[in-house]
Every structure is written in C-alpha cells, then in structure tokens.
Design a protein around this motif. Sequence first.
Motif, short mmCIF file in Angstrom:
data_model
loop_
_atom_site.label_atom_id
_atom_site.label_comp_id
_atom_site.label_asym_id
_atom_site.label_seq_id
_atom_site.Cartn_x
_atom_site.Cartn_y
_atom_site.Cartn_z
N UNK A 147 0.86 -1.19 0.00
CA UNK A 147 0.00 0.00 0.00
C UNK A 147 0.89 1.24 0.00
N UNK A 148 0.80 2.02 -1.08
CA UNK A 148 1.59 3.25 -1.19
C UNK A 148 0.85 4.43 -0.56
N UNK A 149 1.57 5.48 -0.19
CA UNK A 149 0.93 6.60 0.51
C UNK A 149 -0.18 7.28 -0.29
N UNK A 150 -0.16 7.16 -1.63
CA UNK A 150 -1.19 7.84 -2.42
C UNK A 150 -2.42 6.97 -2.66
N UNK A 151 -2.49 5.79 -2.07
CA UNK A 151 -3.59 4.87 -2.33
C UNK A 151 -4.90 5.41 -1.77
N UNK A 152 -5.99 5.02 -2.38
CA UNK A 152 -7.33 5.30 -1.84
C UNK A 152 -7.53 4.34 -0.66
N UNK A 153 -7.48 4.87 0.56
CA UNK A 153 -7.48 4.01 1.74
C UNK A 153 -8.82 3.34 2.00
N UNK A 154 -9.90 3.94 1.55
CA UNK A 154 -11.20 3.27 1.70
C UNK A 154 -11.26 2.04 0.80
N UNK A 155 -10.86 2.20 -0.46
CA UNK A 155 -10.79 1.05 -1.37
C UNK A 155 -9.83 0.00 -0.84
N UNK A 156 -8.69 0.44 -0.32
CA UNK A 156 -7.68 -0.49 0.18
C UNK A 156 -8.18 -1.25 1.39
N UNK A 157 -8.84 -0.57 2.31
CA UNK A 157 -9.36 -1.23 3.51
C UNK A 157 -10.42 -2.26 3.14
N UNK A 158 -11.31 -1.90 2.21
CA UNK A 158 -12.31 -2.87 1.75
C UNK A 158 -11.62 -4.11 1.18
N UNK A 159 -10.62 -3.87 0.36
CA UNK A 159 -9.92 -4.98 -0.30
C UNK A 159 -9.19 -5.86 0.71
N UNK A 160 -8.55 -5.24 1.70
CA UNK A 160 -7.81 -6.00 2.70
C UNK A 160 -8.74 -6.90 3.50
N UNK A 161 -9.90 -6.40 3.86
CA UNK A 161 -10.87 -7.21 4.61
C UNK A 161 -11.43 -8.32 3.74
N UNK A 162 -11.80 -7.99 2.52
CA UNK A 162 -12.37 -9.01 1.62
C UNK A 162 -11.36 -10.12 1.34
N UNK A 163 -10.12 -9.72 1.06
CA UNK A 163 -9.11 -10.69 0.66
C UNK A 163 -8.49 -11.42 1.85
N UNK A 164 -8.54 -10.81 3.02
CA UNK A 164 -7.95 -11.43 4.20
C UNK A 164 -8.87 -12.40 4.91
N UNK A 165 -10.18 -12.14 4.85
CA UNK A 165 -11.11 -12.91 5.67
C UNK A 165 -12.16 -13.68 4.89
N UNK A 166 -12.23 -13.48 3.57
CA UNK A 166 -13.13 -14.29 2.77
C UNK A 166 -12.78 -15.76 2.88
N UNK A 167 -13.77 -16.62 2.94
CA UNK A 167 -13.58 -18.06 3.11
C UNK A 167 -12.71 -18.37 4.32
N UNK A 168 -12.85 -17.52 5.37
CA UNK A 168 -12.10 -17.67 6.62
C UNK A 168 -10.59 -17.70 6.39
N UNK A 169 -10.14 -17.02 5.33
CA UNK A 169 -8.72 -16.97 5.04
C UNK A 169 -8.14 -18.26 4.48
N UNK A 170 -9.00 -19.24 4.19
CA UNK A 170 -8.53 -20.53 3.70
C UNK A 170 -8.44 -20.50 2.17
#
Length: 499
Positions: free
Chosen positions: A260-283
């Motif tokens: 994550x670079x300093x110019x990133x859209x942090x709302x989009x990034x936070x959504x993505x991190x949650x979706x990609x980190x916890x979808x399917x319980x991380x499995x």
Amino acid sequence: MPDELAVVNHWIDGEEFVGSSGRTAPVYDPARGIQTKNVVLANADEIDRAVASAKAAFPGWRDTSMARRQQILFSFRELLASRKAELADILTSEHGKVLSDAAGEITRGLEVVEFATGFPHLIKGDYSENVSTGVDVYSTRQPLGVVGVISPFNFPAMVPLWFFPIAIAAGNTVVLKPSEKDPSAANWMAELFTEAGLPDGVLNVLHGDKQAVDGLLEHPDVKSISFVGSTPIAKYIYETAARNGKRVQALGGAKNHMLVLPDADLDLTADAAVNAGFGSAGERCMAISVVVAVEPVADALIEKITQRMAGLTVGDGRRNCDMGPLVTEVHRDKVSSYIEVAIEDGATVVVDGRDIEVDGEADGFWLGPTLIDAVPTTSKVYLDEIFGPVLSIVRVKSYEEGVALINNGAYGNGTAIFTNDGGAARRFQNEVEVGMIGINVPIPVPVAYYSFGGFKDSIFGDTKAYGPDGFHFFTRQKAITSRWLDPSHGGINLGFPQN
C-alpha cells in the motif's frame, strides 16, 4: 461412530463403488462441530480398480470425435450451471464457507468448463507445406492417457474443475482424489458428468489418505499428476511423481502481500484487505495475509480496516453471515495458536478473533477475523502460511523496501499493489518476483483463458493450471514429416534433402 452416519464411497466406472478397505475418515459439519458422514479410504486393490477403469475407458474416449466430446462438455456445463445451488449446499455443509462464497467458487469453476468447450481450437496442430521439395511437416496434439488429480480441502469444487474438464476435453481419462475433509462435491460432479453423457470410467473418484496419494504417484498406468496444496506436500508430490516418470504440475503454498503506497485510496484499500484477508475464513492460497504499509499510511489504514472488521458477522454459512468457521477443529486450533505467537514476538493484536460471538452452534470451529500490527518479519506469524483469518500489518519506509520484502520471501504466488500512481504500478509489475499480480485488485486469480500459478516455492513441475498451459500439460505433441513421391521420380540419396 453411530452406524446411521452416511458413507461417502468411491465413484468408479460410472457408479458408486463401496469400498472394502475397512478404513474410514470422519467428515464434519464445521458450523455445528459434529461428524455427519464417514468417507472410505482406499486400499491398494481399490486404487488399482480406479486406475484400471480409467485405463479401459481411455482408447474409446481418445477416439471419440471432437464434436461428441464437445457436446458432452456443453451438457455438463448446462447441468452444473442449473444445479449449482445443490453443490453450494454441499460445499457449505462440509467446508463451512458461506453460501455466497460457495456459489462464487462454483462460478469460477464453470469458467474453466466454458473455456474447455473450445478445446478443438486449443489442441489443433500446425501444418507447413513443401518445407523441402515434396515434403510437408505437420504436428498433432494427443492425450496422455490416465491422469491423476489430487485436490485440496479449501476449494472442493473449483480446484477439481481447474483440471478434469480440460483433461477430459483433450481425450484423457481421470482419477480424482479429493480431500477427505470435504469429499462429497467430487462424487456429485462425477455423477453429474455421467448424466451429461460421459462414458463410464472416463472420470473416477478415489477417496483416501496418503496411501491413495502414493498409489497414484507410483502407479505405472498414471501418466501425469496435478496437485494443489501446501508447499511441503507439493514438493513431495513433484519429486515422487517425477521419480516415477510422470508429468507433474504441483501448486504449493503462499504468503501473499498487499503493498500500500501513501497515495492509495485508503477506503478502497481497507475494503480490499478485509475481503481478501477474511473471505472463506482466510482458507485461500490467494488470500492476502500481509499488508505492507508504506509509511505514513499504516495508522489510518488500520483504523479503516478495524472499522470494517467490527461490522462482520461470523456464523453458520447457511445463515446471513459474512464469514463461516474453519474446516476442522484441529486446523482452527493451529491457526489460533499463531495469535499467541504474535504476542510473544512483540506484535500488537489489534483485533483478537479468539473470543467472538457467533451466529451459529457453540461447538462450531470458530475463529473470528484477527488483525495484528507491527509483525516482525522474523516471526512465524509472518513467515508461515497460516491459512486462516489472520491479517498481519508490516510497516516499511519506502516502495523499494516493500518490494524487497516481497521478493525475499520463499513464496511467489500472488501479490497486489494499491496506488493511484500508474508509474509505480507499472514498475511494480516489472520488478516483483511473483506469478500473479493485482493492481488495485486484491485477489488476482486469472480468468480461465489465462493460466494460474506462481513462482518459487509456490509451484513445482512443468506448467501452470488451466488456460493454455492446461491443454499443453494434458497433451503431447507429435511432429510428422511426410512425403508422397511422384511415381515418375525415385532413386537413392543417403544425404539430407537440400532443397
């Protein structure tokens, strides 16, 4: 165990085959924490029977016209699309993922079936006329024979669908060994393919443990092995199968980073991190497990991720929940143990998923989404593929430090960069040593007409999965040099033709 528990048997020669080994393994409903079935575990005789069925079916299937093979694939595609809700129920009941995620898994598998229906174009050869006077050269691609597929527990439908539709389209016959943790989806798909018109023996399902795996790796009539799973097992599969003269594609583990670079859209990034980190319980082998935050964005990003995590509901996947349980109690306890490791290593547990309220039975295999900040790169929390809902934050000072961190890792499966700087994104895709890259996309699984696979310890063997690589893997090329002499010409010439 009670006698009334259902038994998942093998599928051999177009029908259910009752195993005689006397060995079984338990199958659980992870959301309830109870055993619901037994699955048979193959012995040597049953391994031989499944392979023999595929071997007997091979000559007829190989010689079946492309038009007929294509019709059967289209029929299978239509049946699977119309009945995917049935399959989603099976996935949720044995793996635990929520129904919407199960449906998404099937949809991604369907993409590969749809891609496989175009196989006549993908396995056609080349032709060069008059390469020397009166001499033509052309090539054909032909099937291998009996092929083995060994699939993991986390995608009981999608991963088998990465392989067997392509193998079958190319004219091979298949022995599929699914995970014993959630075996029923494989039988369901094999029966559906039979309903679509697939001849008996072309697709067989062999249930089992290491004995079944080793039986396929060592069987002289099995020509190739396709595998997806952890890196140690992938390496073992590759080495053992190759030693036995087989063609191998073995996809291993991952530790996927999101830079994550300093110019990133942090709302989009936070959504993505949650979706990609916890979808399917991380499995997921493509889950984001490490967010690499280039300062000064870490604090703001953690706040946004934490806010989103607070709104997640964990519970039975058949209810209206965001995340389900882990697949087994043993796996849940292993994943949970990493939280204590993080504390011992000096990291900060921002959100602890061990004590959560769930919308489900108390005995389910629950672990809530967990967020850990300031994870040392020497910690097992950073180094190991945890394969659960544990998201780590690592803080770095620059883009260069972040890329070096990713490139120094043992794995090279998937990665992502979040930025609004096109130049940085283009530089990242060139410099990062990873096989699948997302730019503002957190889980960059390629569509079916590309191929899936990583670098380094994330892949062993000849080729990636599905896409063009899949058809190359499941076929071998013949090159034919042909000359039909004009009766008016002849004579002996012991040299190479010159013109």
